[in-house]
Design an enzyme around this catalytic site. Structure first.
Site, short mmCIF file in Angstrom:
data_model
loop_
_atom_site.label_atom_id
_atom_site.label_comp_id
_atom_site.label_asym_id
_atom_site.label_seq_id
_atom_site.Cartn_x
_atom_site.Cartn_y
_atom_site.Cartn_z
N LYS A 70 26.51 -0.98 37.15
CA LYS A 70 26.27 -1.72 35.93
C LYS A 70 26.86 -2.13 34.73
CE LYS A 70 21.87 -0.39 36.92
NZ LYS A 70 20.67 -1.77 37.20
N ASP A 99 26.21 -6.17 38.73
CA ASP A 99 24.73 -5.85 38.18
C ASP A 99 24.80 -6.45 36.49
OD1 ASP A 99 21.86 -6.63 37.21
OD2 ASP A 99 21.93 -4.42 38.05
N GLU A 119 24.83 -9.89 40.93
CA GLU A 119 23.86 -10.36 40.14
C GLU A 119 23.36 -10.37 39.31
OE1 GLU A 119 20.25 -6.11 41.45
OE2 GLU A 119 21.93 -6.33 41.76
N ASP A 158 17.84 -11.56 41.27
CA ASP A 158 16.91 -10.59 41.69
C ASP A 158 16.10 -10.93 40.83
OD1 ASP A 158 15.67 -8.08 41.37
OD2 ASP A 158 17.23 -7.01 40.40
N LYS A 202 12.74 -6.82 45.90
CA LYS A 202 12.39 -5.03 45.58
C LYS A 202 10.69 -4.82 46.18
CE LYS A 202 15.74 -4.37 42.32
NZ LYS A 202 16.49 -4.69 40.72
#
Length: 388
Positions: free
Chosen positions: A162, A189, A217, A242, A266
Site C-alpha cells: 500500500k 496499490d 493498481e 480496481d 471483487k
C-alpha cells in the site's frame, strides 16, 4: 429450486494487527452473514464486511438491506440459479456488498444441493493451485520491512504494498521491503491517490529504479477513465483498474478506453458470483487478464472469491490474503494455503463448516443480531457506492 428461508446474523472479528492504508486503519472487522435455505434442506452462507471507506456500506446498512428487500425478494421464490441471482441484483442494485452476501449464500446452497464444489458447477476445476500475495500495510519503513521478512519466511513470493501520498517516504518504504525480501515481486496499490501527471511521473521513476513491479493498481481516481488510459499509455508496468470497475458496463467502458491491462474483480463491488463472471467474460472477450481481490473480509467471502477465481479462464491472479490477518480462522474448511499457494479443499458448495448464528467466532459470545428479528429498514435504500 425454491428458497425456503433467508436468515441474517452479525459478527465481529479482531485482527492480529492493524491493517493500515492511506484511507483508513482497521483493527477489527464487523461483518454480516446471510444464510439461504432451499426447499430440499440445503443451507448456504455468504458474508459481507463493513467497509464504508471503500463500498459505502456498513454492517448496519448491509443488515438492513438483507433483512428488508433482500429477504422479500428471495423468500419463497422459485427459479433457476440464474433467475434467483437476477432477483437479488434487482432487489439490491446499489447495496452490492449485501447482494454479494445473499447471492453467494444462494450459490453455496445450490452447490450443496448438488453435492458438488461451487467452482466445478460454474465450469471450473478445484484441481491445482493459484499463487496468493500478502499485503504489507502502510507503516513506517522498519515495520514494513519486518512484515515483508515474515511473509517471505512463510513462503510468500508476491507482496502487495500500500502506498501513501508522500512519494519520497513511499520510496523509502519500498526499498526497506526489498532489502528485507530481495527476491519478491511487488504489486503496488495507490488507492486512487494520484493525478494522471503524478502517476506517470511516480511510476516512471519507479521503473527507472528497476524495481520488480508486477503491476500498479488504480493510480488515479475511479471516475477518471481518460486519465487512467493516459497513465497506461505512458508507462511500461501493467495498470490494473480496481475502484473503477464494479460491473460489466464499467469493464466495457475501461476496455473501450484502453484504460487498463488488468481488472480487479471483487464480489463486494460486483454484487455476487454471476455479476463477477460477467466482468470476467467481458475481459476475456477483450484479451484482458483479471485478478480476484478482496477487502478486509472474513473467510466465507474469501472462499467464495477463491471459487470464483478457479472458475474462469480470464482470472489468473488472486489477492486473497485477508484471513491471514484475522485472529480467528472460523469457519473451518474451504481452502488451504501453503508457501503462498492457495488450493481449494473441495466438498459441497464452498466446502466450509457452517458458521453458527448464535456464536461469535472470536469471542464465543452471542452474535449481535437475532436472525428471527426483522429490523425496520427503508423501503428504498439509498445508493451506497459512487456512480462510475
Amino acid at each position: 429450486m425454491t428458497v425456503r428461508a433467508v436468515r441474517v446474523h452479525r459478527h465481529r472479528a479482531a485482527l492480529l494487527r492493524p491493517f493500515v492504508t492511506a484511507a483508513r486503519r482497521t483493527e477489527a472487522v464487523d461483518y454480516v452473514v446471510a444464510e439461504v435455505e432451499l426447499d430440499g434442506g440445503a443451507v448456504g452462507q455468504g458474508s459481507a464486511a463493513d467497509a464504508v471507506a471503500v463500498t459505502g456500506q456498513s454492517a448496519a446498512s448491509i443488515t438492513a438491506a438483507l433483512d428488508g428487500p433482500g429477504r422479500r425478494a428471495l423468500t419463497g421464490a422459485s427459479g433457476t440459479i440464474a433467475e434467483l441471482s437476477a432477483r437479488i441484483s434487482a432487489a439490491l442494485p446499489q447495496a452490492t456488498s449485501a447482494a454479494a452476501a445473499l447471492e453467494v449464500a444462494l450459490h453455496d446452497a445450490w452447490a450443496r444441493g448438488h453435492d458438488a464444489p461451487l467452482a466445478a458447477l460454474l465450469g471450473g476445476s478445484i484441481a491445482g493451485a493459484m499463487e496468493n500475495d500478502m499485503t504489507i500495510s502502510l507503516e513506517d519503513p522498519p515495520a514494513m520491512a519486518a512484515r515483508a521478512r515474515q511473509a517471505r519466511a512463510a513462503g510468500t513470493r508476491i507482496l502487495k504494498v500500500k502506498l501513501g501520498r508522500d512519494i519520497d517516504e513511499d520510496r523509502r518504504r519500498l526499498h526497506a521491503v526489498l532489502e528485507a525480501a530481495p527476491d519478491v515481486r511487488l504489486r503496488l496499490d495507490a488507492n486512487q491517490g494520484w493525478s494522471p501527471a503524478e502517476a506517470i511521473r511516480i511510476i516512471g521513476g519507479l521503473e527507472a529504479e528497476d524495481l520488480p513491479l508486477d503491476l500498479v493498481e488504480q493510480p488515479v481516481p475511479a471516475a477518471d477513465v481518460a486519465g487512467l488510459a493516459q497513465v497506461r499509455a505512458a508507462v511500461g508496468v501493467p495498470i490494473m483498474a480496481d475502484e473503477a470497475v464494479w460491473s460489466r458496463e464499467d469493464a466495457l467502458r475501461l476496455i473501450d478506453a484502453g484504460a487498463a491491462d488488468l481488472l480487479n474483480i471483487k464480489l463486494a463491488k460486483s454484487g455476487g458470483i454471476r455479476p463477477a463472471l460477467a466482468i470476467a467474460d467481458a475481459a476475456a472477450e477483450a484479451g484482458l487478464t483479471c485478478m480476484v481481490g478482496a477487502m478486509m473480509e472474513p473467510r466465507i467471502s474469501i472462499t467464495a472469491a477463491a471459487h470464483l477465481a478457479f472458475s474462469h479462464r480470464a482470472i489468473t491472479l488472486i489477492d486473497l490474503d485477508p484471513p491471514a490477518w484475522f485472529a480467528s480462522p472460523a469457519p473451518a474448511g474451504g481452502y488451504t494455503e501453503d508457501g503462498g499457494m492457495l488450493r481449494l479443499l473441495g466438498g459441497p458448495g464452498l466446502g466450509l463448516d457452517r458458521l453458527d448464528a448464535q456464536v461469535d467466532p472470536a469471542t464465543h459470545a452471542p452474535a449481535r443480531h437475532d436472525p428471527a428479528r426483522h429490523d425496520p429498514v427503508p423501503s428504498d435504500p439509498p445508493p451506497e457506492h459512487p456512480a462510475p
